[in-house]
Design an enzyme around this catalytic site. Structure first.
Site, PDB file in Angstrom:
ATOM      1  N   ARG A 196       0.831  -1.215   0.000  1.00  0.00           N
ATOM      2  CA  ARG A 196       0.000   0.000   0.000  1.00  0.00           C
ATOM      3  C   ARG A 196       0.859   1.255   0.000  1.00  0.00           C
ATOM      4  O   ARG A 196       0.475   2.284  -0.562  1.00  0.00           O
ATOM      5  CB  ARG A 196      -0.952  -0.027   1.206  1.00  0.00           C
TER       6      ARG A 196
ATOM      7  N   ASP B 111      -3.603 -15.605   7.187  1.00  0.00           N
ATOM      8  CA  ASP B 111      -2.365 -16.134   6.604  1.00  0.00           C
ATOM      9  C   ASP B 111      -1.591 -17.015   7.577  1.00  0.00           C
ATOM     10  O   ASP B 111      -0.548 -17.571   7.216  1.00  0.00           O
ATOM     11  CB  ASP B 111      -1.474 -14.976   6.141  1.00  0.00           C
TER      12      ASP B 111
HETATM   13  C1  S3P Z   1      -4.148  -9.030   2.208  1.00  0.00           C
HETATM   14  C2  S3P Z   1      -5.375  -9.599   2.414  1.00  0.00           C
HETATM   15  C3  S3P Z   1      -5.586 -11.048   2.623  1.00  0.00           C
HETATM   16  C4  S3P Z   1      -4.273 -11.774   2.916  1.00  0.00           C
HETATM   17  C5  S3P Z   1      -3.160 -11.332   2.026  1.00  0.00           C
HETATM   18  C6  S3P Z   1      -2.912  -9.839   2.194  1.00  0.00           C
HETATM   19  C7  S3P Z   1      -4.051  -7.576   2.015  1.00  0.00           C
HETATM   20  O1  S3P Z   1      -6.136 -11.582   1.435  1.00  0.00           O
HETATM   21  O2  S3P Z   1      -4.452 -13.176   2.796  1.00  0.00           O
HETATM   22  O3  S3P Z   1      -1.970 -12.030   2.316  1.00  0.00           O
HETATM   23  O4  S3P Z   1      -2.934  -7.016   2.102  1.00  0.00           O
HETATM   24  O5  S3P Z   1      -5.098  -6.939   1.781  1.00  0.00           O
HETATM   25  P1  S3P Z   1      -7.731 -11.628   1.183  1.00  0.00           P
HETATM   26  O6  S3P Z   1      -8.213 -10.262   0.966  1.00  0.00           O
HETATM   27  O7  S3P Z   1      -7.893 -12.478  -0.059  1.00  0.00           O
HETATM   28  O8  S3P Z   1      -8.287 -12.291   2.402  1.00  0.00           O
END
Ligand code: S3P
Length: 451
Positions: A33, A326
């Site tokens: 981000r 995760d």
């Molecule tokens: C993330 C959101 C999660 C996570 C990924 C990072 C993020 O995914 O599993 O490693 O930075 O927004 P999902 O939005 O598919 O749950």
């Protein structure tokens, strides 16, 4: 790029007590981000502590292709953004490698622009569902071409003016929430995202920091309503990225299961949308001391002292899943060393990660002698506190399916198992935690490349 290199099998062996202090590299979600929002905002964004993993570097390359200037000066990354609404059409496809977050957030960011953006990725990313991002983009007026089942490669062309959307996120996904908000940055009027289940909130917090007109309201039922006024001005920021709790999870579980361990993990992000694993491990009896809690750059941060502990099985409720999504692979490894049974519920999203993590974990645990049952959206593991019979005496390798967290989780398992644990590939670890081998070695873990 890891997916172009040959697989590198690795093996982990039973180790003596781990000790020492490590500083975990930057949080992956915040690092992505920082580059995305910094690349969009007017003026300069200065980032320290950026995770320099392959996934994040791919996001940086994509933002350069969309018009941002990015350079490194000492330990700072300096991003000069285009200004909101002023991204440039990329000349070629944007290759995100293994990264779901980079690819999906960029689809949101660039997909509302009146130019063509092509998104590609590696074999793992090309299997993952993109319809969850493409559906709201279509509703905002974006033309979409995608491979069968809404997979990569995806080609997007936004409308002249994107329509602001009110969107209820149909699954617990911070990526979907974020993609809709990012598309909304370029749409005239109010974009509203309704989030029935709270997921990591870095997009909301950081966009406010960059000056976006964004508000969050939580109703009595716990539903979050996020409103974003489009086409506002975003201004570059100074960002200090805290350490990634999803990476800290590996040395943390290692210290808990290897007898005689006592380690400190400094500067870990403690945002409550990310701390489900710590809570669960504490319920299991883990000795995790939270030291020096403080706020850095608008985020809660602390140091964690972790000592080996006799763990007990617990039931992990479905509603906790988004705050530790995760971390289930490495929690399953902790459960394999706990007294009794651990039941993990509400795991449907694990099936669409870098691999089908539910079946990859179950398959790897069984290969290494652990007793487990894979349900449709549950995983049940019966532990062996002394590690007896765990590991694979024949050296059979866990299939990692290009998934960094599967590779790291099973290498951690090997540190406390009677027999060694091997994985068929460790190259993907560089996508999120390039320092994994060096840091684990510094703590005294025996993890090696296999010939
Ligand atoms: C993330 C959101 C999660 C996570 C990924 C990072 C993020 O995914 O599993 O490693 O930075 O927004 P999902 O939005 O598919 O749950």
């Amino acid at each position: 790029m890891p997916h172009d290199t040959l697989p590198q099998p690795a093996v982990a062996r039973r180790s003596a007590g781990l000790s020492g202090s490590i500083r975990i590299p930057g949080d992956k979600s915040i690092s992505h981000r920082s580059l995305l929002f910094g690349g969009l905002a007017a003026g300069e964004t200065r980032i320290t502590g950026l995770l320099e993993g392959e996934d994040v570097l791919n996001t940086g390359r994509a933002m350069q292709a969309l018009g941002a200037a990015i350079r490194k000066d000492g330990d700072q990354w300096i991003v000069s953004g285009t200004g909101n609404g002023a991204l440039l059409a990329p000349e070629g496809p944007l290759d995100f490698g293994n990264a779901g977050t980079g690819s999906r957030l960029t689809m949101g960011l660039a997909g509302s622009y009146d130019f063509e953006t092509t998104i590609i990725g590696d074999a793992s990313l090309s299997k993952r569902p993109m319809g969850r991002i493409l559906d709201p983009l279509r509703r905002m007026g974006t033309q979409v071409r995608a491979a069968d089942g809404d997979r990569l490669p995806v080609i997007l062309h936004g409308p002249r003016a994107a329509s602001p959307l009110t969107y209820r996120v149909p699954m617990a996904s911070a990526q979907v929430k974020s993609a809709v908000l990012l598309a909304g940055l370029n749409a005239p009027g109010m974009t509203t995202v309704i989030e029935p289940v709270v997921t990591r909130d870095h997009t909301e917090r950081m966009l406010v920091g960059f000056g976006a007109a964004l508000s969050v309201e939580t109703d009595t039922a716990g539903m979050r309503i996020i409103r974003l006024q489009g086409q506002g001005k975003l201004t570059g920021q100074a960002i200090d990225v805290p350490g990634d709790p999803s990476s800290a999870a590996f040395p943390m579980v290692a210290a808990l299961i290897v007898p005689g361990s006592d380690i400190t993990i400094s500067n870990t992000l403690m945002n409550p949308t990310r701390t489900g694993l710590i809570l669960t491990l504490q319920e299991m009896g883990a000795d995790i001391e939270i030291l020096g809690p403080r706020v850095t750059g608008g985020e809660d941060v602390a140091d964690l002292r972790v000592r080996s502990s006799a763990l007990r099985g617990v039931t992990v409720p479905a509603e906790r899943a988004p705050s530790m999504i995760d971390e289930y692979p490495v929690l399953a490894v902790a459960a394999a060393f706990a007294e009794g049974t651990t039941i993990m519920q509400g795991l449907e999203e694990l099936r669409v990660k870098e691999s089908d993590r539910l079946s990859a974990v179950a398959e790897g645990l069984k290969l290494n002698g652990a007793d487990c049952i894979e349900g449709k959206d549950t995983l049940t593991v019966r532990g062996r506190p002394d590690g007896k019979g765990l590991g694979n005496a024949k050296g059979h390798e866990v299939r990692t399916h290009l998934d960094h967290r599967i590779a790291m989780s099973f290498l951690i398992m090997g540190l406390a198992s009677e027999h060694a644990v091997s994985v068929d590939d460790s190259t993907m670890i560089a996508t999120s935690f390039p320092e994994f081998f060096a840091m684990m070695a510094r703590l005294g873990a025996t993890i090696e490349a296999k010939d």
